[in-house]
Scaffold this active site. Structure first.
Site, PDB file in Angstrom:
ATOM      1  N   GLY A  56       0.851  -1.188   0.000  1.00 38.20           N
ATOM      2  CA  GLY A  56       0.000   0.000   0.000  1.00 38.20           C
ATOM      3  C   GLY A  56       0.881   1.229   0.000  1.00 38.20           C
ATOM      4  O   GLY A  56       2.063   1.151   0.354  1.00 38.20           O
ATOM      5  N   CYS A  83       5.374  -6.041   1.469  1.00 36.40           N
ATOM      6  CA  CYS A  83       5.692  -4.605   1.448  1.00 36.40           C
ATOM      7  C   CYS A  83       5.035  -3.886   2.641  1.00 36.40           C
ATOM      8  O   CYS A  83       5.416  -4.119   3.777  1.00 36.40           O
ATOM      9  CB  CYS A  83       5.283  -4.021   0.103  1.00 36.40           C
ATOM     10  SG  CYS A  83       6.042  -2.423  -0.200  1.00 36.40           S
ATOM     11  N   TYR A  84       4.032  -3.037   2.413  1.00 39.21           N
ATOM     12  CA  TYR A  84       3.365  -2.374   3.537  1.00 39.21           C
ATOM     13  C   TYR A  84       2.823  -3.419   4.512  1.00 39.21           C
ATOM     14  O   TYR A  84       2.843  -3.221   5.729  1.00 39.21           O
ATOM     15  CB  TYR A  84       2.221  -1.490   3.024  1.00 39.21           C
ATOM     16  CG  TYR A  84       1.443  -0.783   4.122  1.00 39.21           C
ATOM     17  CD1 TYR A  84       1.928   0.385   4.700  1.00 39.21           C
ATOM     18  CD2 TYR A  84       0.232  -1.304   4.585  1.00 39.21           C
ATOM     19  CE1 TYR A  84       1.216   1.024   5.711  1.00 39.21           C
ATOM     20  CE2 TYR A  84      -0.478  -0.675   5.597  1.00 39.21           C
ATOM     21  CZ  TYR A  84       0.019   0.489   6.162  1.00 39.21           C
ATOM     22  OH  TYR A  84      -0.675   1.112   7.157  1.00 39.21           O
ATOM     23  N   HIS A 169       7.904  -7.580  -3.954  1.00 38.62           N
ATOM     24  CA  HIS A 169       6.578  -7.972  -4.473  1.00 38.62           C
ATOM     25  C   HIS A 169       6.647  -9.301  -5.227  1.00 38.62           C
ATOM     26  O   HIS A 169       6.979  -9.310  -6.414  1.00 38.62           O
ATOM     27  CB  HIS A 169       6.038  -6.873  -5.395  1.00 38.62           C
ATOM     28  CG  HIS A 169       5.651  -5.644  -4.649  1.00 38.62           C
ATOM     29  ND1 HIS A 169       4.398  -5.471  -4.120  1.00 38.62           N
ATOM     30  CD2 HIS A 169       6.374  -4.554  -4.313  1.00 38.62           C
ATOM     31  CE1 HIS A 169       4.346  -4.304  -3.494  1.00 38.62           C
ATOM     32  NE2 HIS A 169       5.532  -3.728  -3.593  1.00 38.62           N
ATOM     33  N   GLU A 171       4.266 -10.994  -6.332  1.00 35.04           N
ATOM     34  CA  GLU A 171       3.128 -11.164  -7.243  1.00 35.04           C
ATOM     35  C   GLU A 171       3.390 -10.662  -8.662  1.00 35.04           C
ATOM     36  O   GLU A 171       2.602 -10.943  -9.567  1.00 35.04           O
ATOM     37  CB  GLU A 171       1.883 -10.458  -6.662  1.00 35.04           C
ATOM     38  CG  GLU A 171       1.941  -8.937  -6.583  1.00 35.04           C
ATOM     39  CD  GLU A 171       2.623  -8.401  -5.319  1.00 35.04           C
ATOM     40  OE1 GLU A 171       3.471  -9.128  -4.742  1.00 35.04           O
ATOM     41  OE2 GLU A 171       2.355  -7.255  -4.937  1.00 35.04           O
ATOM     42  N   SER A 223     -23.943  -5.475 -24.959  1.00 35.02           N
ATOM     43  CA  SER A 223     -23.297  -4.385 -25.698  1.00 35.02           C
ATOM     44  C   SER A 223     -22.302  -4.920 -26.714  1.00 35.02           C
ATOM     45  O   SER A 223     -21.849  -4.183 -27.580  1.00 35.02           O
ATOM     46  CB  SER A 223     -22.543  -3.491 -24.716  1.00 35.02           C
ATOM     47  OG  SER A 223     -21.433  -4.214 -24.193  1.00 35.02           O
ATOM     48  N   GLY A 224     -21.935  -6.188 -26.551  1.00 34.51           N
ATOM     49  CA  GLY A 224     -20.891  -6.736 -27.424  1.00 34.51           C
ATOM     50  C   GLY A 224     -19.531  -6.651 -26.751  1.00 34.51           C
ATOM     51  O   GLY A 224     -18.534  -7.128 -27.289  1.00 34.51           O
ATOM     52  N   GLY A 225     -19.469  -6.052 -25.562  1.00 32.02           N
ATOM     53  CA  GLY A 225     -18.236  -6.051 -24.785  1.00 32.02           C
ATOM     54  C   GLY A 225     -18.008  -7.441 -24.200  1.00 32.02           C
ATOM     55  O   GLY A 225     -18.909  -8.286 -24.230  1.00 32.02           O
ATOM     56  N   VAL A 226     -16.810  -7.652 -23.645  1.00 35.78           N
ATOM     57  CA  VAL A 226     -16.453  -8.983 -23.155  1.00 35.78           C
ATOM     58  C   VAL A 226     -17.414  -9.439 -22.045  1.00 35.78           C
ATOM     59  O   VAL A 226     -17.931 -10.560 -22.072  1.00 35.78           O
ATOM     60  CB  VAL A 226     -14.998  -8.980 -22.600  1.00 35.78           C
ATOM     61  CG1 VAL A 226     -14.602 -10.366 -22.111  1.00 35.78           C
ATOM     62  CG2 VAL A 226     -14.027  -8.502 -23.660  1.00 35.78           C
ATOM     63  N   ASP A 227     -17.666  -8.557 -21.080  1.00 35.39           N
ATOM     64  CA  ASP A 227     -18.447  -8.983 -19.912  1.00 35.39           C
ATOM     65  C   ASP A 227     -19.880  -9.362 -20.280  1.00 35.39           C
ATOM     66  O   ASP A 227     -20.383 -10.412 -19.865  1.00 35.39           O
ATOM     67  CB  ASP A 227     -18.468  -7.879 -18.833  1.00 35.39           C
ATOM     68  CG  ASP A 227     -17.068  -7.511 -18.383  1.00 35.39           C
ATOM     69  OD1 ASP A 227     -16.139  -8.277 -18.688  1.00 35.39           O
ATOM     70  OD2 ASP A 227     -16.904  -6.459 -17.750  1.00 35.39           O
ATOM     71  N   SER A 228     -20.541  -8.513 -21.069  1.00 31.68           N
ATOM     72  CA  SER A 228     -21.935  -8.846 -21.386  1.00 31.68           C
ATOM     73  C   SER A 228     -22.004 -10.029 -22.340  1.00 31.68           C
ATOM     74  O   SER A 228     -22.913 -10.862 -22.252  1.00 31.68           O
ATOM     75  CB  SER A 228     -22.702  -7.637 -21.924  1.00 31.68           C
ATOM     76  OG  SER A 228     -22.197  -7.212 -23.163  1.00 31.68           O
ATOM     77  N   SER A 229     -21.034 -10.162 -23.242  1.00 26.95           N
ATOM     78  CA  SER A 229     -21.047 -11.299 -24.172  1.00 26.95           C
ATOM     79  C   SER A 229     -20.864 -12.616 -23.423  1.00 26.95           C
ATOM     80  O   SER A 229     -21.565 -13.600 -23.694  1.00 26.95           O
ATOM     81  CB  SER A 229     -19.938 -11.160 -25.217  1.00 26.95           C
ATOM     82  OG  SER A 229     -20.142 -10.009 -25.982  1.00 26.95           O
ATOM     83  N   LYS A 365     -11.199 -10.458 -14.778  1.00 21.71           N
ATOM     84  CA  LYS A 365     -11.329 -10.262 -16.228  1.00 21.71           C
ATOM     85  C   LYS A 365     -10.671 -11.395 -17.027  1.00 21.71           C
ATOM     86  O   LYS A 365     -11.237 -11.887 -17.993  1.00 21.71           O
ATOM     87  CB  LYS A 365     -10.695  -8.922 -16.620  1.00 21.71           C
ATOM     88  CG  LYS A 365     -11.013  -8.480 -18.022  1.00 21.71           C
ATOM     89  CD  LYS A 365     -12.372  -7.835 -18.050  1.00 21.71           C
ATOM     90  CE  LYS A 365     -12.740  -7.256 -19.374  1.00 21.71           C
ATOM     91  NZ  LYS A 365     -13.955  -6.445 -19.292  1.00 21.71           N
TER      92      LYS A 365
END
Ligand code: XMP
Length: 507
Positions: A56, A83-84, A169, A171, A223-229, A365
């Protein structure tokens, strides 16, 4: 996720929190991100196999810096502080943290000074450091496990308490063996068992949807975006024949895009409704030049069209393409979060619906894209770059007309075709049609046409970006093709501004 091992990632504001949680999932263990101040009693209920504390941007001595419940460190659950997170554990247990004379930023060589389960079968090697504060005295019972030239306590551990700390880090890719270190923490230190897979969770989600929805209809704004498709594809398999996808074609899509979306869902066991509302949107946008006004008009009109169409289906469920980062970013990891339809506008009145279905709510995602591939969506849809809800309206500066949109579509198509042909990868690439007209010469004629700008950016999070370096050869070819092939453009310019100070879109 009952009976399966899980890991809780406690968030202290670090930019890599999602990367940590995704890495854990990639290693086969379910992970969840919770606020840094989650109490020990809540964690006891959740009973994770391990806890990871993120980094952080704070100093533990700042009054406003995020704190942790000290009891968490007494639960006997293995803890990895990054880290933090490392500094906070030391501060909480009586160690000392100080601002270093020189901060450490970038890839640094580490030397292991004590055998540690964290470094099993790896050297610490090159690690990414990004800190100004550092631990100068460890709490009682802790020992140093690795060092760098500028950081005498690069990592430490208290094996009896099962607490492991790293200033670097693990990750990120730049920590060469970072993923292996996280795997060591999960499996060698915490004894976690692999049990998580996207496919398994998908199957469970689909069962849940089936039992919740019964024989009712589910409506989705596509909408044709990744999430809605991907939401559509998941629903189609869960409740075949009961899904209605409403695709509002506002006429602000890129070349061929509306048809490609329609094509992708043709032949699937769902009803695909394309509402051809282009003229409605153009009419409303006539004479409007202010970017915010354009967005508001498009948002309001979108909701109206969606309402009109969806009300034809009576009592039904509403599906949303909400994904896990939307849930985290809203700061409401446990409460209901509703994503507006690709930020186009608000939501139709939810009360009208029997309930909300969000099949992707638990997925990152990259997992959503994986689902899309598993469910046979076309690669072009699954790998689609982000595209703003108001579409080309925010890339056509000033007043929008059908003629200008057509010019923009053609230029944008050429630009992206040439980038793909030259294998130039960017995270977002598009053309912007400026309202400026300049003089040009074509054969024996003077022209007076628009200036188009090329924009291609590299970014991880879309919060910041740098301009993509496009080989000059490619820029020249794009320019030549655009001015020769697209009627209405006399000049091409290249936008190389980073974000900040510029935004990615021009409006
Ligand atoms: P800016 O222009 O703010 O954009 O740097 C950051 C990212 O967000 C996208 N963007 C939008 N996405 N609805 C969306 O769904 C919108 O209204 C919108 N405006 C910008 C932009 O394309 C970039 O990826």
């Amino acid at each position: 996720m009952k009976n399966e091992d899980k890991v809780v990632v406690l968030d202290f504001g670090g930019q890599y929190k999602e990367l940590i949680a995704r890495t854990v999932r990639e290693l086969g263990v379910y992970s969840e991100i919770l606020p840094g101040n989650t109490t020990a009693s809540r964690l006891k209920e959740i009973a994770p196999k391990a806890i990871i504390l993120t980094g952080g941007p704070y100093s533990v001595y700042d009054e406003t810096s995020p704190k942790m419940d000290a009891e968490v460190l007494q639960l006997g659950i293995p803890v990895l502080g990054i880290c933090y997170g490392m500094q906070l554990v030391c501060h909480t247990l009586g160690g000392r943290v100080e601002a270093a004379e020189t901060g450490e930023y970038g890839t640094v060589r580490t030397t292991v000074v004590k055998d540690s389960l964290l470094f099993k079968e790896v050297n610490a090697g090159d690690v990414l450091m990004s800190h100004s504060d550092r631990v100068v005295r460890l709490p009682e019972g802790f020992v140093v496990t690795s060092q760098t030239a500028d950081c005498p306590i690069a990592s430490a551990e208290n094996v009896d308490k099962n607490i492991y700390l790293v200033q670097f880090h693990p990750e990120v890719n730049r920590t060469r063996y970072g993923k292996k270190m996280i795997a060591n923490f999960l499996f060698a230190v915490s004894g976690a068992k692999k049990g998580y897979s996207v496919r398994k969770v998908l199957q469970r989600q689909q069962q849940l949807i089936r039992s919740r929805v019964g024989n009712d209809t589910v409506i989705l704004g596509l909408s044709g975006g990744v999430d809605s498709s991907v939401t559509a594809a998941v629903l189609e398999k869960a409740v075949p024949g009961q899904v209605v996808c409403i695709f509002v074609d506002h006429g602000l899509m890129r070349k061929n895009e509306g048809d490609e979306i329609e094509q992708a869902f043709k032949g699937k066991n769902l009803r695909f409704v394309r509402v051809n509302a282009q003229q409605r949107f153009l009419e409303k946008l006539k004479g409007v030049t202010d970017p915010e006004c354009k967005r508001k008009i498009i948002g309001a009109e979108f909701v109206k069209v969606f309402e009109e169409e969806s009300s034809k289906y009576g009592e039904c469920f509403l599906a949303q393409g909400t994904i896990y980062p939307d849930v985290i970013e809203s700061g409401a990891n446990n409460s209901a979060v509703i994503k507006s339809h690709h930020n186009v506008g608000g939501l139709p009145k939810e009360t009208r619906f029997k309930g909300i279905v969000e099949p992707l709510r638990g997925f990152f995602k990259d997992e959503v894209r994986k689902l899309g591939r598993m469910l046979d969506l076309p690669a072009k849809l699954v790998n689609r770059q982000p595209f703003p809800g108001p579409g080309l309206a925010v890339r056509c500066i000033g007043e929008i007309t059908e003629e200008k949109l057509e010019i923009l579509r053609e230029a944008d198509y050429i630009f992206n075709t040439e980038l793909a042909a030259a294998k130039v990868h960017s995270d977002q690439s598009f053309c912007v049609l400026t309202p400026i007209k300049t003089v040009g010469v074509m054969g024996d004629y003077r022209t007076y046409d628009y200036v188009v700008a090329l924009r291609a950016v590299l970014t991880n999070d879309f919060m910041t970006c740098e301009a993509q370096e496009i080989p000059y050869k490619v820029v020249r070819k794009v320019t030549s093709r655009i001015v020769n092939e697209v009627k209405g453009i006399s000049r091409v310019v290249l936008d190389v501004t980073g974000k900040p100070p510029a935004t990615i879109e021009w409006e």
